[in-house]
Design a protein around this motif. Structure first.
Motif, PDB file in Angstrom:
ATOM      1  N   PHE A  18       0.867  -1.181   0.000  1.00  0.00           N
ATOM      2  CA  PHE A  18       0.000   0.000   0.000  1.00  0.00           C
ATOM      3  C   PHE A  18       0.902   1.229   0.000  1.00  0.00           C
ATOM      4  CE2 PHE A  18       0.216  -1.892   4.294  1.00  0.00           C
ATOM      5  CZ  PHE A  18       0.930  -0.913   4.973  1.00  0.00           C
ATOM      6  N   ALA A  19       0.309   2.402   0.008  1.00  0.00           N
ATOM      7  CA  ALA A  19       1.076   3.635  -0.092  1.00  0.00           C
ATOM      8  C   ALA A  19       2.054   3.775   1.073  1.00  0.00           C
ATOM      9  CB  ALA A  19       0.138   4.840  -0.118  1.00  0.00           C
ATOM     10  N   PRO A  20       3.281   4.203   0.803  1.00  0.00           N
ATOM     11  CA  PRO A  20       4.240   4.412   1.886  1.00  0.00           C
ATOM     12  C   PRO A  20       3.748   5.505   2.827  1.00  0.00           C
ATOM     13  CG  PRO A  20       5.018   5.435  -0.125  1.00  0.00           C
ATOM     14  CD  PRO A  20       3.812   4.621  -0.502  1.00  0.00           C
ATOM     15  N   SER A  21       4.051   5.355   4.110  1.00  0.00           N
ATOM     16  CA  SER A  21       3.555   6.336   5.071  1.00  0.00           C
ATOM     17  C   SER A  21       4.585   6.607   6.157  1.00  0.00           C
ATOM     18  CB  SER A  21       2.247   5.861   5.715  1.00  0.00           C
ATOM     19  OG  SER A  21       2.437   4.649   6.408  1.00  0.00           O
ATOM     20  N   VAL A  22       4.491   7.820   6.695  1.00  0.00           N
ATOM     21  CA  VAL A  22       5.392   8.285   7.743  1.00  0.00           C
ATOM     22  C   VAL A  22       4.562   8.954   8.829  1.00  0.00           C
ATOM     23  CG1 VAL A  22       7.190   9.978   8.294  1.00  0.00           C
ATOM     24  CG2 VAL A  22       7.383   8.585   6.219  1.00  0.00           C
ATOM     25  N   ASN A  23       4.802   8.589  10.070  1.00  0.00           N
ATOM     26  CA  ASN A  23       4.190   9.286  11.202  1.00  0.00           C
ATOM     27  C   ASN A  23       5.174  10.351  11.692  1.00  0.00           C
ATOM     28  OD1 ASN A  23       1.867   7.585  11.280  1.00  0.00           O
ATOM     29  ND2 ASN A  23       3.130   6.006  12.247  1.00  0.00           N
ATOM     30  N   TRP A  24       4.667  11.545  11.969  1.00  0.00           N
ATOM     31  CA  TRP A  24       5.583  12.630  12.321  1.00  0.00           C
ATOM     32  C   TRP A  24       4.960  13.610  13.307  1.00  0.00           C
ATOM     33  CZ3 TRP A  24       4.425  17.778  11.140  1.00  0.00           C
ATOM     34  CH2 TRP A  24       3.350  17.973  10.268  1.00  0.00           C
ATOM     35  N   GLY A  25       5.839  14.398  13.927  1.00  0.00           N
ATOM     36  CA  GLY A  25       5.380  15.409  14.871  1.00  0.00           C
ATOM     37  C   GLY A  25       6.535  16.254  15.361  1.00  0.00           C
ATOM     38  N   THR A  26       6.258  17.158  16.273  1.00  0.00           N
ATOM     39  CA  THR A  26       7.295  18.051  16.804  1.00  0.00           C
ATOM     40  C   THR A  26       7.945  17.500  18.063  1.00  0.00           C
ATOM     41  OG1 THR A  26       5.584  19.263  18.018  1.00  0.00           O
ATOM     42  CG2 THR A  26       6.217  20.116  15.840  1.00  0.00           C
ATOM     43  N   SER A  27       7.500  16.330  18.499  1.00  0.00           N
ATOM     44  CA  SER A  27       8.060  15.710  19.689  1.00  0.00           C
ATOM     45  C   SER A  27       8.426  14.264  19.399  1.00  0.00           C
ATOM     46  CB  SER A  27       7.044  15.754  20.840  1.00  0.00           C
ATOM     47  OG  SER A  27       7.462  14.929  21.913  1.00  0.00           O
ATOM     48  N   HIS A  28       9.518  13.822  19.962  1.00  0.00           N
ATOM     49  CA  HIS A  28       9.972  12.443  19.791  1.00  0.00           C
ATOM     50  C   HIS A  28       8.911  11.449  20.248  1.00  0.00           C
ATOM     51  CE1 HIS A  28      12.254   8.756  20.645  1.00  0.00           C
ATOM     52  NE2 HIS A  28      13.180   9.198  19.817  1.00  0.00           N
ATOM     53  N   ASN A  29       8.131  11.835  21.239  1.00  0.00           N
ATOM     54  CA  ASN A  29       7.145  10.924  21.826  1.00  0.00           C
ATOM     55  C   ASN A  29       5.721  11.169  21.356  1.00  0.00           C
ATOM     56  OD1 ASN A  29       9.144   9.671  23.492  1.00  0.00           O
ATOM     57  ND2 ASN A  29       9.054  11.469  24.852  1.00  0.00           N
ATOM     58  N   ASP A  30       5.534  12.076  20.398  1.00  0.00           N
ATOM     59  CA  ASP A  30       4.182  12.400  19.955  1.00  0.00           C
ATOM     60  C   ASP A  30       4.157  12.587  18.442  1.00  0.00           C
ATOM     61  OD1 ASP A  30       1.540  13.060  19.804  1.00  0.00           O
ATOM     62  OD2 ASP A  30       1.779  15.099  20.599  1.00  0.00           O
ATOM     63  N   LEU A  31       4.138  11.462  17.730  1.00  0.00           N
ATOM     64  CA  LEU A  31       4.084  11.491  16.257  1.00  0.00           C
ATOM     65  C   LEU A  31       2.615  11.420  15.846  1.00  0.00           C
ATOM     66  CD1 LEU A  31       7.032   9.023  15.533  1.00  0.00           C
ATOM     67  CD2 LEU A  31       7.123  11.489  15.920  1.00  0.00           C
ATOM     68  N   CYS A  32       1.923  12.514  16.035  1.00  0.00           N
ATOM     69  CA  CYS A  32       0.473  12.509  15.911  1.00  0.00           C
ATOM     70  C   CYS A  32      -0.022  12.767  14.494  1.00  0.00           C
ATOM     71  CB  CYS A  32      -0.126  13.541  16.860  1.00  0.00           C
ATOM     72  SG  CYS A  32       0.502  15.212  16.612  1.00  0.00           S
ATOM     73  N   ASN A  33       0.884  13.036  13.561  1.00  0.00           N
ATOM     74  CA  ASN A  33       0.495  13.294  12.176  1.00  0.00           C
ATOM     75  C   ASN A  33       0.939  12.137  11.278  1.00  0.00           C
ATOM     76  OD1 ASN A  33      -0.326  16.222  12.611  1.00  0.00           O
ATOM     77  ND2 ASN A  33       1.809  16.264  13.296  1.00  0.00           N
ATOM     78  N   LYS A  34       0.248  11.981  10.180  1.00  0.00           N
ATOM     79  CA  LYS A  34       0.595  10.916   9.239  1.00  0.00           C
ATOM     80  C   LYS A  34       0.599  11.472   7.821  1.00  0.00           C
ATOM     81  CE  LYS A  34      -0.562   6.157   7.931  1.00  0.00           C
ATOM     82  NZ  LYS A  34      -1.373   4.967   8.270  1.00  0.00           N
ATOM     83  N   ALA A  35       1.653  11.147   7.072  1.00  0.00           N
ATOM     84  CA  ALA A  35       1.759  11.549   5.665  1.00  0.00           C
ATOM     85  C   ALA A  35       1.938  10.310   4.811  1.00  0.00           C
ATOM     86  CB  ALA A  35       2.941  12.496   5.476  1.00  0.00           C
ATOM     87  N   THR A  36       1.305  10.288   3.659  1.00  0.00           N
ATOM     88  CA  THR A  36       1.454   9.179   2.713  1.00  0.00           C
ATOM     89  C   THR A  36       2.039   9.697   1.413  1.00  0.00           C
ATOM     90  OG1 THR A  36      -0.802   9.456   1.893  1.00  0.00           O
ATOM     91  CG2 THR A  36      -0.469   7.883   3.693  1.00  0.00           C
ATOM     92  N   GLY A  37       2.622   8.792   0.645  1.00  0.00           N
ATOM     93  CA  GLY A  37       3.261   9.199  -0.597  1.00  0.00           C
ATOM     94  C   GLY A  37       3.037   8.215  -1.715  1.00  0.00           C
ATOM     95  N   HIS A  38       4.031   8.026  -2.551  1.00  0.00           N
ATOM     96  CA  HIS A  38       3.903   7.094  -3.673  1.00  0.00           C
ATOM     97  C   HIS A  38       5.197   6.302  -3.834  1.00  0.00           C
ATOM     98  CE1 HIS A  38       5.971  10.479  -5.714  1.00  0.00           C
ATOM     99  NE2 HIS A  38       6.517   9.510  -6.432  1.00  0.00           N
ATOM    100  N   SER A  39       5.111   5.202  -4.556  1.00  0.00           N
ATOM    101  CA  SER A  39       6.248   4.305  -4.771  1.00  0.00           C
ATOM    102  C   SER A  39       6.474   4.095  -6.260  1.00  0.00           C
ATOM    103  CB  SER A  39       5.991   2.940  -4.120  1.00  0.00           C
ATOM    104  OG  SER A  39       5.753   3.065  -2.731  1.00  0.00           O
ATOM    105  N   THR A  40       7.729   3.888  -6.633  1.00  0.00           N
ATOM    106  CA  THR A  40       8.052   3.501  -8.002  1.00  0.00           C
ATOM    107  C   THR A  40       9.012   2.312  -7.948  1.00  0.00           C
ATOM    108  OG1 THR A  40       9.958   4.998  -8.146  1.00  0.00           O
ATOM    109  CG2 THR A  40       7.819   5.864  -8.849  1.00  0.00           C
TER     110      THR A  40
END
Length: 609
Positions: free
Chosen positions: A102-124
Motif C-alpha cells: 500500500f502507499a508508503p507512510s510516515v508518522n511525524w510530529g514536533t516531539s519524539h514521543n508524539d508522532l500525531c500526524n501521518k503523511a502518505t506518498g507514492h512508490s516507483t
C-alpha cells in the motif's frame, strides 16, 4: 511492461498506491525497440559469473541497511533513507527490495514521543538487473518510496518514523530540520562535494560525518554519485593516466595465492583494499549493487541532513566509454566473458533497459524539480537563508550536451536511431526542445534557468550559487567546456550569480573571478584568498571534484603548467568543501582535506559596499 511507441516508461512499473496523483511519466525515457543481447545478469566476475560469485575476490561494498531488520532472515527491509528539501517542508525517500502493499507512510510530529500526524506518498520501481529476489535482501533496493511533508515551520526540528509494511521493520524515530526561510540572516554552513565513489573516499567520508556532527545544514553532491557504472572494475585494466587504481592491470586471470602483484599497489592513507579484481569481485561488483550499497554507506549522512544531488556523467548508463579491443563490448553486446571486440561498438542498447538513460538516478533520489518549476532530479532551485541555490544539468538538455539525445544522432526530431547511430550514454532530453536542438534557447532547461534567475529577490537572498557537474573553465581543457559556457554562462553573468561550482575533473581547482570568455576580472581580486563579487561582470569558478573514486586524481600531463586563470590547483589531496554564508556581504569557502590535516584552501568572497 507497459510501453508507448517502443519506449518503456522510465524502465519502470509505477506503483499507484497514493492518495496523491502519481508523477507524470514522459514517454521519451527508455527506448526498447531493439533487444538487449548481453548476459541476462551481467556479473563482474570472470571466474564464477553468477550472482554470489566464488568468494575469492575483494568484496566491493558491504554496508548495513538504514533499518536493522527485526529477524535474522528478513523478507523485506528498509535499506536506504534520504532527506531532501521541498519548499516549506521535506521529502523523505526510502528504499526496499520489495513492495509495501500500500502507499508508503510516515508518522511525524514536533516531539519524539508524539508522532500525531501521518503523511502518505507514492512508490516507483524498475526492472532491476538482477532482481532483489536473487540478492541478499538487506543489500538490495528495487522499490523507491517518497513521502512529502509540507506546510512546516522554517528552521524547526521535526521527528518521524517510517511505518512497517509487508515484512519491513519500522524505522527508529528519526529527525530532520527544515530549511531556514529566505531572508533569514543567521549564518550557516553546508557541505559541497562532487565525484564521490567508494575507493579513495574513506577520508572524505570520515570528514563529512565529522562536519555533520559539527552542524552543517545540508550536503550538495554535484554529480558522479557512487560510480556504479564502474561495476566492471576487475575486468578492465586501469587507464594509463590513473595514478592509483585497485582494479588490476590486465584482463588475464592471475594464479592462486599469494595475492597478485596488482593488488599491492599502495593506496592513500586510510584507504582499504575493497575493489574487485581479476580474481572476481563477486555479487558486489554489479551496477545495481554498487548503487544500493553506496547509498547504504551514505545513510550516516542522508538520514541526518538533506542530501541534495544533481546529475553527472557516471549516472547515465551501465558504462561510460567505448574503445577498440574493449572487453565490455564483447561482454555486453555478445555475452562473451574475458574476451574483447576489435572495434568500438557499444550502443544505447548494450546496457540492460534498467541501466539506460539515468533510470537509477531518477528513482533513487527526489529533488524539488517540480516544486521549483524545473524537471525532476535534473534541474531545480531552492532557498536557504540568505542564499538561492541553482542546480543545472550539465549532461543533457542543452545544445551539444555531452550525453547526446537521439535527435542529435539522427539529425531530425522525426526520426529514431538505429543501434549503430547511438552511443552507450545517449540520454534525454528530459525537458522539451521547442525548436532546433542546436539552439540553446529552444531548451526547456534554458528557459527555466532564465525565469528562475530573474525571479530571485536579492533583498532576501543576496547570494546566488549555481552548480553543474561540468566546469566551464579549467587548466584541464576539454571541448565540452565551450558548450557548457555557451549554454549557461551568459544567463549566470547577466543575473549576477556569485559563484559557479562544478566537479567532473578529479582535483581541486579554484580559478580567478572570470567574465565572458575567461577574461580575468583583476578589479575583483583583493588577494590570493579574497575576491569581490562583481554582478554582471564576473563570477568565481571552483572545481571541486576531489572527493575520491576508483579513477583517482586527474593530473596535468608532464611538462604542462596550470593556465593563468587558475589561482589554486591541488592534484594530490582528497576531500570536500564547506560553504559558509556569514551575512549579506561575506561568504567563506574551505577545502577540507580528507586526510584530516585541515584546510587545503580557503577563500573569502565579499560584496562591495
Amino acid at each position: 511492461m507497459k510501453s508507448v511507441a517502443g519506449y518503456t516508461l522510465f524502465g519502470v512499473l509505477l506503483v499507484v498506491l497514493s492518495a496523491k496523483a502519481a508523477p507524470v511519466i514522459d514517454k521519451r525515457d527508455v527506448d526498447t525497440r531493439y533487444p538487449y543481447t548481453g548476459p541476462a545478469v551481467p556479473v563482474g566476475d570472470w571466474v564464477d559469473p553468477t550472482i554470489n560469485g566464488n568468494g575469492k575476490g575483494f568484496p566491493r561494498l558491504v554496508e548495513p541497511p538504514a533499518v536493522k531488520p527485526g529477524s535474522a532472515k528478513p523478507s523485506n527491509n528498509i535499506n536506504v533513507i534520504s532527506l531532501s528539501y521541498l519548499p516549506n517542508g521535506v521529502n523523505i525517500h526510502y528504499q526496499t527490495p520489495f513492495g509495501l502493499g500500500f502507499a508508503p507512510s510516515v508518522n511525524w510530529g514536533t516531539s519524539h514521543n508524539d508522532l500525531c500526524n501521518k503523511a502518505t506518498g507514492h512508490s516507483t520501481t524498475y526492472d532491476r538487473t538482477p532482481p532483489c529476489s536473487e540478492v541478499v535482501v538487506t543489500q538490495c533496493s528495487q522499490f523507491f518510496h517518497n513521502v512529502q511533508i509540507g506546510g512546516l515551520k522554517p528552521d524547526t526540528k521535526y521527528y518521524y518514523q517510517i511505518e512497517a509494511a509487508n515484512g519491513t521493520t519500522a524505522s527508529d524515530v528519526l529527525s530532520f530540520k527544515t530549511a531556514r526561510s529566505a531572508g533569514d540572516s543567521t549564518s550557516f554552513s553546508m557541505a559541497v562535494l562532487n565525484d564521490m565513489g567508494y575507493t579513495n573516499a574513506q577520508g572524505t567520508y570520515k570528514q563529512l560525518n565529522k562536519a555533520v556532527d559539527e552542524g552543517v545544514a545540508f550536503a550538495w553532491h554535484g554529480g558522479d554519485i557512487s560510480y556504479a557504472d564502474d561495476w566492471y572494475s576487475g575486468i578492465l585494466p586501469c587507464e594509463s593516466d590513473w595514478p592509483v587504481c585497485y582494479n588490476g592491470t590486465s584482463t588475464e586471470l592471475p594464479g592462486g595465492p599469494p595475492i597478485p602483484a596488482e593488488y599491492l599497489v599502495p593506496l592513500p592513507a586510510g584507504e582499504v583494499p575493497n575493489q574487485g579484481g581479476p580474481q572476481g569481485g563477486d555479487m558486489s561488483v554489479l551496477y545495481e549493487s554498487n548503487w544500493d550499497l553506496w547509498q547504504q554507506w551514505i545513510n550516516s549522512l542522508s538520514t541526518k541532513i538533506p542530501y541534495m544531488v544533481l546529475p553527472g556523467n557516471h549516472e547515465a548508463a551501465c558504462g561510460e566509454f567505448d574503445g577498440p579491443n574493449n572487453v565490455m563490448t564483447a561482454y555486453l553486446n555478445n555475452g562473451k566473458a574475458n574476451s574483447s571486440a576489435p572495434k568500438s561498438n557499444l550502443t544505447y542498447y548494450s546496457c540492460p533497459p534498467s541501466q539506460r538513460n539515468y533510470t537509477a538516478y531518477q528513482h533513487r533520489f527526489r529533488m524539488p524539480g517540480a516544486e521549483s518549476g524545473g524537471v525532476g532530479n535534473f534541474w531545480y532551485s531552492f532557498d536557504y537563508g540568505l542564499a538561492h541555490f541553482v542546480a543545472i544539468d550539465g549532461e543533457t538538455d542543452f545544445a551539444y550536451s555531452p550525453e547526446w539525445p537521439f535527435e542529435r544522432d539522427t539529425g531530425s526530431a522525426a526520426k529514431l536511431p538505429t543501434p549503430g547511430q547511438t552511443f552507450i550514454t545517449d540520454s534525454g532530453p528530459f525537458g522539451a526542445i521547442n525548436g532546433n536542438w542546436t539552439d540553446n534557447k529552444a531548451y526547456e532547461q534554458y528557459q527555466w534557468l532564465a525565469k528562475d534567475l530573474a525571479s530571485v529577490d536579492r533583498k532576501k537572498t543576496p547570494w546566488v550559487i549555481a552548480m553543474s557537474h561540468r566546469p566551464m573553465y579549467s587548466s584541464q581543457v576539454s571541448s565540452y567546456q565551450k558548450h557548457v559556457r555557451e549554454a549557461f554562462e551568459g544567463l549566470l553573468l547577466e543575473n549576477g550569480v556569485d559563484a559557479y561550482l562544478s566537479g567532473h575533473i578529479h582535483w581541486y581547482e579554484r580559478l580567478y573571478p572570470l567574465g565572458t570568455n575567461g577574461l580575468i576580472d583583476t578589479s575583483s581580486i583583493v588577494n590570493k584568498n579574497t575576491y569581490y563579487t562583481n554582478p554582471g561582470k564576473s563570477m568565481t569558478h571552483i572545481i571541486n571534484g576531489m572527493a575520491g573514486n576508483i579513477e583517482s586524481h586527474s593530473t596535468l600531463s608532464t611538462g604542462h603548467s596550470p593556465l593563468n586563470i587558475t589561482n589554486v590547483l591541488d592534484q594530490t589531496h582528497y576531500g570536500f568543501s564547506t560553504l559558509t554564508i556569514h551575512n549579506a556581504t561575506t561568504l567563506t569557502w574551505k577545502f577540507i582535506r580528507g586526510d584530516g590535516e585541515g584546510d587545503g584552501d580557503k577563500l573569502t568572497l565579499l560584496k562591495r559596499g
